[in-house]
Write a protein that holds these residues in place. Structure first.
Motif, PDB file in Angstrom:
ATOM      1  N   ARG A 140       2.221   6.048   3.385  1.00  0.00           N
ATOM      2  CA  ARG A 140       3.163   5.770   4.475  1.00  0.00           C
ATOM      3  C   ARG A 140       2.475   5.137   5.685  1.00  0.00           C
ATOM      4  O   ARG A 140       3.149   4.650   6.590  1.00  0.00           O
ATOM      5  CB  ARG A 140       3.879   7.056   4.887  1.00  0.00           C
ATOM      6  CG  ARG A 140       4.795   7.591   3.788  1.00  0.00           C
ATOM      7  CD  ARG A 140       5.336   8.952   4.141  1.00  0.00           C
ATOM      8  NE  ARG A 140       4.270   9.943   3.976  1.00  0.00           N
ATOM      9  CZ  ARG A 140       4.445  11.260   4.055  1.00  0.00           C
ATOM     10  NH1 ARG A 140       5.641  11.745   4.338  1.00  0.00           N
ATOM     11  NH2 ARG A 140       3.442  12.081   3.879  1.00  0.00           N
ATOM     12  N   VAL A 141       1.151   5.153   5.714  1.00  0.00           N
ATOM     13  CA  VAL A 141       0.411   4.506   6.800  1.00  0.00           C
ATOM     14  C   VAL A 141       0.634   2.997   6.679  1.00  0.00           C
ATOM     15  O   VAL A 141       0.628   2.454   5.578  1.00  0.00           O
ATOM     16  CB  VAL A 141      -1.089   4.867   6.711  1.00  0.00           C
ATOM     17  CG1 VAL A 141      -1.918   4.037   7.669  1.00  0.00           C
ATOM     18  CG2 VAL A 141      -1.287   6.357   6.966  1.00  0.00           C
ATOM     19  N   PRO A 142       0.833   2.305   7.797  1.00  0.00           N
ATOM     20  CA  PRO A 142       1.091   0.858   7.737  1.00  0.00           C
ATOM     21  C   PRO A 142      -0.009   0.104   6.990  1.00  0.00           C
ATOM     22  O   PRO A 142      -1.185   0.487   7.048  1.00  0.00           O
ATOM     23  CB  PRO A 142       1.134   0.432   9.209  1.00  0.00           C
ATOM     24  CG  PRO A 142       1.500   1.676   9.944  1.00  0.00           C
ATOM     25  CD  PRO A 142       0.889   2.811   9.174  1.00  0.00           C
ATOM     26  N   PRO A 143       0.363  -0.953   6.291  1.00  0.00           N
ATOM     27  CA  PRO A 143      -0.590  -1.701   5.466  1.00  0.00           C
ATOM     28  C   PRO A 143      -1.832  -2.192   6.208  1.00  0.00           C
ATOM     29  O   PRO A 143      -2.913  -2.229   5.624  1.00  0.00           O
ATOM     30  CB  PRO A 143       0.233  -2.890   4.953  1.00  0.00           C
ATOM     31  CG  PRO A 143       1.640  -2.405   4.992  1.00  0.00           C
ATOM     32  CD  PRO A 143       1.722  -1.472   6.161  1.00  0.00           C
ATOM     33  N   HIS A 144      -1.711  -2.534   7.483  1.00  0.00           N
ATOM     34  CA  HIS A 144      -2.889  -3.030   8.204  1.00  0.00           C
ATOM     35  C   HIS A 144      -3.933  -1.935   8.442  1.00  0.00           C
ATOM     36  O   HIS A 144      -5.040  -2.222   8.867  1.00  0.00           O
ATOM     37  CB  HIS A 144      -2.483  -3.691   9.540  1.00  0.00           C
ATOM     38  CG  HIS A 144      -2.048  -2.733  10.592  1.00  0.00           C
ATOM     39  ND1 HIS A 144      -0.769  -2.221  10.641  1.00  0.00           N
ATOM     40  CD2 HIS A 144      -2.719  -2.188  11.638  1.00  0.00           C
ATOM     41  CE1 HIS A 144      -0.677  -1.399  11.677  1.00  0.00           C
ATOM     42  NE2 HIS A 144      -1.837  -1.353  12.295  1.00  0.00           N
ATOM     43  N   ARG A 145      -3.628  -0.685   8.117  1.00  0.00           N
ATOM     44  CA  ARG A 145      -4.564   0.442   8.232  1.00  0.00           C
ATOM     45  C   ARG A 145      -4.969   0.981   6.863  1.00  0.00           C
ATOM     46  O   ARG A 145      -5.515   2.068   6.755  1.00  0.00           O
ATOM     47  CB  ARG A 145      -3.932   1.569   9.053  1.00  0.00           C
ATOM     48  CG  ARG A 145      -3.554   1.184  10.461  1.00  0.00           C
ATOM     49  CD  ARG A 145      -4.628   1.410  11.493  1.00  0.00           C
ATOM     50  NE  ARG A 145      -5.012   2.806  11.546  1.00  0.00           N
ATOM     51  CZ  ARG A 145      -6.260   3.210  11.724  1.00  0.00           C
ATOM     52  NH1 ARG A 145      -7.226   2.359  11.868  1.00  0.00           N
ATOM     53  NH2 ARG A 145      -6.542   4.489  11.763  1.00  0.00           N
ATOM     54  N   ARG A 146      -4.678   0.203   5.807  1.00  0.00           N
ATOM     55  CA  ARG A 146      -5.061   0.577   4.445  1.00  0.00           C
ATOM     56  C   ARG A 146      -5.813  -0.588   3.791  1.00  0.00           C
ATOM     57  O   ARG A 146      -5.780  -1.712   4.278  1.00  0.00           O
ATOM     58  CB  ARG A 146      -3.827   0.918   3.606  1.00  0.00           C
ATOM     59  CG  ARG A 146      -3.169   2.219   4.052  1.00  0.00           C
ATOM     60  CD  ARG A 146      -1.994   2.611   3.178  1.00  0.00           C
ATOM     61  NE  ARG A 146      -0.843   1.802   3.552  1.00  0.00           N
ATOM     62  CZ  ARG A 146      -0.006   1.261   2.684  1.00  0.00           C
ATOM     63  NH1 ARG A 146      -0.181   1.411   1.397  1.00  0.00           N
ATOM     64  NH2 ARG A 146       1.015   0.543   3.109  1.00  0.00           N
ATOM     65  N   ILE A 147      -6.449  -0.325   2.670  1.00  0.00           N
ATOM     66  CA  ILE A 147      -7.155  -1.365   1.917  1.00  0.00           C
ATOM     67  C   ILE A 147      -6.122  -2.347   1.377  1.00  0.00           C
ATOM     68  O   ILE A 147      -5.123  -1.941   0.785  1.00  0.00           O
ATOM     69  CB  ILE A 147      -7.963  -0.751   0.744  1.00  0.00           C
ATOM     70  CG1 ILE A 147      -8.961   0.297   1.255  1.00  0.00           C
ATOM     71  CG2 ILE A 147      -8.661  -1.840  -0.059  1.00  0.00           C
ATOM     72  CD1 ILE A 147     -10.063  -0.217   2.125  1.00  0.00           C
ATOM     73  N   ASP A 148      -6.365  -3.653   1.578  1.00  0.00           N
ATOM     74  CA  ASP A 148      -5.406  -4.657   1.116  1.00  0.00           C
ATOM     75  C   ASP A 148      -5.689  -5.077  -0.329  1.00  0.00           C
ATOM     76  O   ASP A 148      -6.630  -4.580  -0.970  1.00  0.00           O
ATOM     77  CB  ASP A 148      -5.355  -5.856   2.066  1.00  0.00           C
ATOM     78  CG  ASP A 148      -6.606  -6.716   2.052  1.00  0.00           C
ATOM     79  OD1 ASP A 148      -7.427  -6.626   1.105  1.00  0.00           O
ATOM     80  OD2 ASP A 148      -6.771  -7.516   2.998  1.00  0.00           O
ATOM     81  N   ALA A 149      -4.887  -5.978  -0.846  1.00  0.00           N
ATOM     82  CA  ALA A 149      -4.985  -6.417  -2.247  1.00  0.00           C
ATOM     83  C   ALA A 149      -6.333  -7.066  -2.555  1.00  0.00           C
ATOM     84  O   ALA A 149      -6.777  -7.065  -3.704  1.00  0.00           O
ATOM     85  CB  ALA A 149      -3.848  -7.381  -2.574  1.00  0.00           C
TER      86      ALA A 149
END
Length: 162
Positions: A29-38
């Motif tokens: 649920r954390v926004p994508p800009h704070r997670r590992i991207d593709a």
């Protein structure tokens, strides 16, 4: 800074793999800009390059083993007044449930008080009950101000007077 079980100190580039691991463990649920991207970014090198950009954020290290389990510290207030920094913390999942976030947070609160800050704030996702409990234990109160309408949940503003 030291507590009974922890050492809080400046972060080091050679610890970047630990901080990147935090990115991999974040709730979906954390926004994508704070997670590992593709593309696998940020990489360990990307994280290492950013470590000097947040001088108020400290490594949280276990005294007993020297293992770094996350970070805790103060961020300059992007969303708040300059003299009211934001408390930020994040620990590896294996370190959850042992009271380390509260212990580290208490040390940072004392440090902020010594620095002459009068008030701190923290944003927290409404669904992040563990983090909300930590903030409550540290004496933060929810203001009723909520950033609504994001796809990732509501963001609750908390504050603490020192």
């Amino acid at each position: 800074m030291e507590t009974d079980r922890l050492v809080l100190r400046p972060r080091r580039a050679e610890e970047a793999a630990v901080y990147r691991r935090l990115w991999t463990e974040r709730d979906p649920r954390v926004p994508p800009h704070r997670r590992i991207d593709a593309e696998g970014r940020p990489s360990v090198a990307d994280v290492a390059a950013r470590l000097g950009g947040e001088p108020g954020i400290l490594a949280v290290e276990l005294k007993s083993t020297g293992e770094v389990i996350g970070y805790c510290g103060l961020l300059a207030g992007d969303d708040g007044p300059d003299d009211e920094p934001e408390l930020a913390y994040e620990l590896l999942r294996a370190a959850h449930g042992h009271g380390y976030a509260t212990e580290a947070g208490r040390a940072v609160l004392a440090w902020a008080d010594e620095q002459g800050h009068r008030r701190l704030w923290a944003h927290v996702w409404d669904w992040n009950t563990a983090s909300r409990r930590v903030l409550a234990k540290l004496g933060f109160r929810e203001t009723g101000e909520v950033e609504r309408g994001t796809a990732h949940g509501d963001n609750v503003l908390t504050v603490r007077d020192l």
